[in-house]
Design an enzyme around this catalytic site. Structure first.
Site, PDB file in Angstrom:
ATOM      1  N   TYR A   3     -12.129 -39.688   1.534  1.00 19.41           N
ATOM      2  CA  TYR A   3     -10.812 -39.205   1.970  1.00 19.41           C
ATOM      3  C   TYR A   3     -10.249 -38.192   0.975  1.00 19.41           C
ATOM      4  O   TYR A   3      -9.766 -37.142   1.340  1.00 19.41           O
ATOM      5  CB  TYR A   3      -9.842 -40.385   2.122  1.00 19.41           C
ATOM      6  CG  TYR A   3      -8.546 -39.997   2.786  1.00 19.41           C
ATOM      7  CD1 TYR A   3      -8.382 -40.185   4.160  1.00 19.41           C
ATOM      8  CD2 TYR A   3      -7.498 -39.434   2.057  1.00 19.41           C
ATOM      9  CE1 TYR A   3      -7.197 -39.816   4.786  1.00 19.41           C
ATOM     10  CE2 TYR A   3      -6.314 -39.062   2.679  1.00 19.41           C
ATOM     11  CZ  TYR A   3      -6.164 -39.259   4.040  1.00 19.41           C
ATOM     12  OH  TYR A   3      -5.003 -38.896   4.659  1.00 19.41           O
TER      13      TYR A   3
ATOM     14  N   PHE B  23      -3.347 -10.982  15.994  1.00 21.27           N
ATOM     15  CA  PHE B  23      -4.107 -11.793  16.956  1.00 21.27           C
ATOM     16  C   PHE B  23      -3.139 -12.683  17.749  1.00 21.27           C
ATOM     17  O   PHE B  23      -2.039 -12.966  17.275  1.00 21.27           O
ATOM     18  CB  PHE B  23      -5.121 -12.641  16.185  1.00 21.27           C
ATOM     19  CG  PHE B  23      -6.016 -13.434  17.076  1.00 21.27           C
ATOM     20  CD1 PHE B  23      -6.927 -12.805  17.911  1.00 21.27           C
ATOM     21  CD2 PHE B  23      -5.943 -14.817  17.099  1.00 21.27           C
ATOM     22  CE1 PHE B  23      -7.741 -13.547  18.746  1.00 21.27           C
ATOM     23  CE2 PHE B  23      -6.762 -15.563  17.931  1.00 21.27           C
ATOM     24  CZ  PHE B  23      -7.663 -14.925  18.758  1.00 21.27           C
ATOM     25  N   ASP B  24      -3.549 -13.130  18.943  1.00 20.79           N
ATOM     26  CA  ASP B  24      -2.588 -13.836  19.809  1.00 20.79           C
ATOM     27  C   ASP B  24      -2.025 -15.120  19.191  1.00 20.79           C
ATOM     28  O   ASP B  24      -0.831 -15.392  19.311  1.00 20.79           O
ATOM     29  CB  ASP B  24      -3.146 -14.083  21.217  1.00 20.79           C
ATOM     30  CG  ASP B  24      -4.456 -14.839  21.229  1.00 20.79           C
ATOM     31  OD1 ASP B  24      -5.118 -14.895  20.185  1.00 20.79           O
ATOM     32  OD2 ASP B  24      -4.837 -15.372  22.290  1.00 20.79           O
TER      33      ASP B  24
ATOM     34  N   LYS C 216     -15.755 -18.055  13.286  1.00 15.96           N
ATOM     35  CA  LYS C 216     -16.281 -16.709  13.484  1.00 15.96           C
ATOM     36  C   LYS C 216     -17.327 -16.435  12.396  1.00 15.96           C
ATOM     37  O   LYS C 216     -18.437 -16.932  12.463  1.00 15.96           O
ATOM     38  CB  LYS C 216     -15.153 -15.673  13.442  1.00 15.96           C
ATOM     39  CG  LYS C 216     -14.266 -15.570  14.695  1.00 15.96           C
ATOM     40  CD  LYS C 216     -13.614 -16.809  15.143  1.00 15.96           C
ATOM     41  CE  LYS C 216     -12.592 -16.599  16.223  1.00 15.96           C
ATOM     42  NZ  LYS C 216     -11.237 -16.444  15.735  1.00 15.96           N
TER      43      LYS C 216
ATOM     44  N   ALA D 123     -10.907 -13.724  10.018  1.00 15.81           N
ATOM     45  CA  ALA D 123     -11.950 -14.303  10.875  1.00 15.81           C
ATOM     46  C   ALA D 123     -13.274 -13.535  10.811  1.00 15.81           C
ATOM     47  O   ALA D 123     -14.341 -14.133  10.765  1.00 15.81           O
ATOM     48  CB  ALA D 123     -11.451 -14.391  12.312  1.00 15.81           C
TER      49      ALA D 123
ATOM     50  N   ASP E 211      -5.869 -11.794   7.675  1.00 11.76           N
ATOM     51  CA  ASP E 211      -6.349 -12.674   8.738  1.00 11.76           C
ATOM     52  C   ASP E 211      -7.845 -12.365   8.832  1.00 11.76           C
ATOM     53  O   ASP E 211      -8.246 -11.313   9.302  1.00 11.76           O
ATOM     54  CB  ASP E 211      -5.597 -12.356  10.033  1.00 11.76           C
ATOM     55  CG  ASP E 211      -6.052 -13.219  11.191  1.00 11.76           C
ATOM     56  OD1 ASP E 211      -6.972 -14.039  11.003  1.00 11.76           O
ATOM     57  OD2 ASP E 211      -5.501 -13.068  12.293  1.00 11.76           O
TER      58      ASP E 211
ATOM     59  N   HIS F 284      -2.204 -17.388  28.851  1.00  9.83           N
ATOM     60  CA  HIS F 284      -3.544 -17.034  29.342  1.00  9.83           C
ATOM     61  C   HIS F 284      -4.487 -18.230  29.435  1.00  9.83           C
ATOM     62  O   HIS F 284      -5.382 -18.251  30.265  1.00  9.83           O
ATOM     63  CB  HIS F 284      -4.173 -15.942  28.474  1.00  9.83           C
ATOM     64  CG  HIS F 284      -4.274 -16.295  27.019  1.00  9.83           C
ATOM     65  ND1 HIS F 284      -3.164 -16.376  26.194  1.00  9.83           N
ATOM     66  CD2 HIS F 284      -5.334 -16.601  26.244  1.00  9.83           C
ATOM     67  CE1 HIS F 284      -3.561 -16.699  24.981  1.00  9.83           C
ATOM     68  NE2 HIS F 284      -4.870 -16.845  24.971  1.00  9.83           N
TER      69      HIS F 284
HETATM   70  C1  LIG Z   1      -9.879 -16.669  16.219  1.00  7.56           C
HETATM   71  C2  LIG Z   1      -8.868 -15.963  15.450  1.00  7.56           C
HETATM   72  C3  LIG Z   1      -7.751 -16.628  14.954  1.00  7.56           C
HETATM   73  C4  LIG Z   1      -7.437 -18.078  15.251  1.00  7.56           C
HETATM   74  O1  LIG Z   1      -8.445 -18.915  14.872  1.00  7.56           O
HETATM   75  P1  LIG Z   1      -8.849 -20.258  15.669  1.00  7.56           P
HETATM   76  O2  LIG Z   1      -9.937 -20.817  14.853  1.00  7.56           O
HETATM   77  O3  LIG Z   1      -9.279 -19.847  17.044  1.00  7.56           O
HETATM   78  O4  LIG Z   1      -7.644 -21.119  15.714  1.00  7.56           O
HETATM   79  C5  LIG Z   1      -6.861 -15.891  14.184  1.00  7.56           C
HETATM   80  N1  LIG Z   1      -7.058 -14.602  13.955  1.00  7.56           N
HETATM   81  C6  LIG Z   1      -8.121 -13.919  14.425  1.00  7.56           C
HETATM   82  C7  LIG Z   1      -8.299 -12.481  14.113  1.00  7.56           C
HETATM   83  C8  LIG Z   1      -9.060 -14.582  15.189  1.00  7.56           C
HETATM   84  O5  LIG Z   1     -10.098 -13.896  15.685  1.00  7.56           O
END
Ligand SMILES: *Cc1c(COP(=O)(O)O)cnc(C)c1O
Length: 446
Positions: free
Chosen positions: A60, A112-113, A246, A205, A203, A438
């Site tokens: 843990y 990103f969304d 990703k 990913a 950000d 969406h």
């Molecule tokens: C996928 C993504 C996120 C969010 O990540 P999740 O693992 O899907 O929650 C944030 N920013 C970008 C650019 C992404 O491609």
């Protein structure tokens, strides 16, 4: 790991699509032949990753696997302080809980969304400062993910500085078509941020794909290794959020990393409330092991080259046939310009969604709309927001499909292209959620 995939008939797909409310998210995966919905968590893990999973420490607190992941992040990205989270949006939730308040504005490059969702959920505003070239799919600018420094300056002239908690840069810029940000631009943003005394958040990913593009497109970096480029990129960041699904090639996982111990302490509180104790944050020990290996494999030049070349293989076939796509071809996906593909379908009838549904009906291929449905309603007026582009994204999972699969996708699109004049009507909304509609929207044919 080899997984079977299943062919279906057009009649079956017509029925399934209607039952799913013409929303591809509502389809069960066994009704999909080639699944290009997302490259998130859909990659195939390697022998080394599966091996590492067996060594996971599920303690843990203070798990060995946590320290292994922390070391990989330190080695590759250079940050001293980390916080595991169950995925990228959880990292956003935890970090923004500490940093974003009602009335704030957060400038960046095509948020990103989920990032935008977490900003707007806190009654703050995301302001897009991406360069204009990104919104012209024919423009061959090599770094269409770049931030327009003038637009950024304008945000700081318009809003009181205490309302701007940080600047966010998404690498690569997913929403603009998997387009990279140059090292030169990252440095320019960092320099500006320093002048206004604000931190920069990456950000992250697809940071490794971004580094690949820097290597092959930015002359000054041609001789550098991917790892060297990554280290240079992250000298321009004070903190990062990561969706490890990703470029870290795992099925689930994420993290926050930062230079500031003070911020780490603030964020710890929210991580414990929302995600889990600070040394696992919603991840199993075994998943932290796979993530550590994935960060190493995901920053290997030969891997990145084979991946990005596969995306070019698909995109170049479409270009040969005159099918309008975002150019240059992006890092993780091919983006089809739906307005140019189906100009006769009104945008009020969700033209990119219309094309995504057609592709599924044609050959069981699942892409995703990056257009008006995704852009959601304006939080104040509640009117549909029409983004600069209506795209269908075909995201390619990592290490899963062969170029034969890509050829099937290309031919299916060619078939639709040849009969495009027969498609004149789109869809209307029957049901939608108040935010991030969406995922659950239900549509019917106009
Ligand atoms: C996928 C993504 C996120 C969010 O990540 P999740 O693992 O899907 O929650 C944030 N920013 C970008 C650019 C992404 O491609």
């Amino acid at each position: 790991m080899v997984e079977p995939i299943r062919l279906s008939t057009r009649e079956e797909r017509e029925k399934w699509m209607s039952e799913a409310g013409y929303n591809l998210f509502n389809l069960s995966s066994d009704k999909v032949y080639i699944d290009l919905l997302t490259d998130s968590g859909t990659g195939a893990m390697s022998d080394r990753q599966w091996g590492a999973i067996m060594t996971g420490d599920e303690s843990y607190a203070g798990s060995r696997s946590y320290y292994r992941m922390k070391q990989a992040i330190k080695d590759i990205l250079g940050f001293d302080y980390i916080m595991p989270t169950h995925q990228g949006r959880a990292a956003e939730n935890v970090l923004f809980s500490a940093l974003v308040k009602e009335g704030d504005v957060v400038p960046g490059n095509s948020h990103f969304d989920t990032t935008k969702g977490h900003i707007e959920f806190r009654k703050a505003k995301a302001i897009d400062c991406t360069i204009n070239e990104a919104f012209d799919t024919e423009d061959m600018h090599p770094f269409k993910g770049n931030v327009d420094i003038k637009k950024l300056e304008q945000v700081f002239e318009t809003y009181p500085h205490e309302k701007i908690p940080f600047i966010i840069i998404t690498v690569t810029n997913n929403t603009a078509g998997g387009q990279p940000v140059s090292l030169e631009n990252l440095r320019a943003v960092k320099e500006f941020a320093r002048s206004v005394n604000k931190p920069v958040l990456f950000d992250s990913a697809r940071f490794a794909e971004n580094a690949y593009f820097i290597k092959v497109r930015e002359n000054a970096c041609a001789e550098m290794s991917i790892r060297e480029i990554v280290r240079e990129m992250y000298k321009c960041a004070d903190m990062m959020t990561m969706s490890s699904k990703k470029d870290a090639i795992v099925n689930i996982g994420g993290f926050i990393a930062m230079n500031s111990e003070e911020l780490w302490k603030q964020v710890s509180v929210f991580n414990i409330i929302y995600e889990g104790y600070i040394t696992y944050g919603g991840m199993a020990g075994r998943d932290m092991e796979a993530l550590a290996v994935g960060l190493e494999e995901g920053t290997d030049f030969d891997y990145l080259k084979s991946r990005i070349t596969q995306i070019e293989h698909l995109g170049n076939q479409l270009i040969t046939w005159g099918i309008p796509i975002q150019k240059p071809i992006g890092g993780h996906a091919v983006f089809i310009d739906a307005v140019k593909f189906l100009p006769q379908v009104p945008r009020e009838q969700y033209v990119a969604q219309t094309l995504a549904v057609e592709l599924y009906l044609e050959a069981g291929i699942r892409g995703v709309e990056i257009g008006t449905i995704l852009a959601d309603r304006d939080p104040e007026t509640r009117a549909d927001r029409f983004p600069p582009l209506e795209l269908v994204r075909l995201a390619i999972p990592r290490r899963v499909y062969t170029n034969n699969h890509m050829d099937v996708v290309a031919v299916a699109l060619k078939n639709i292209w040849d009969r495009r004049n027969s498609i004149s009507k789109g869809y209307k909304i029957e049901y939608e959620a108040p935010i991030m509609r969406h995922f659950t929207v239900k549509l019917s044919k106009v």
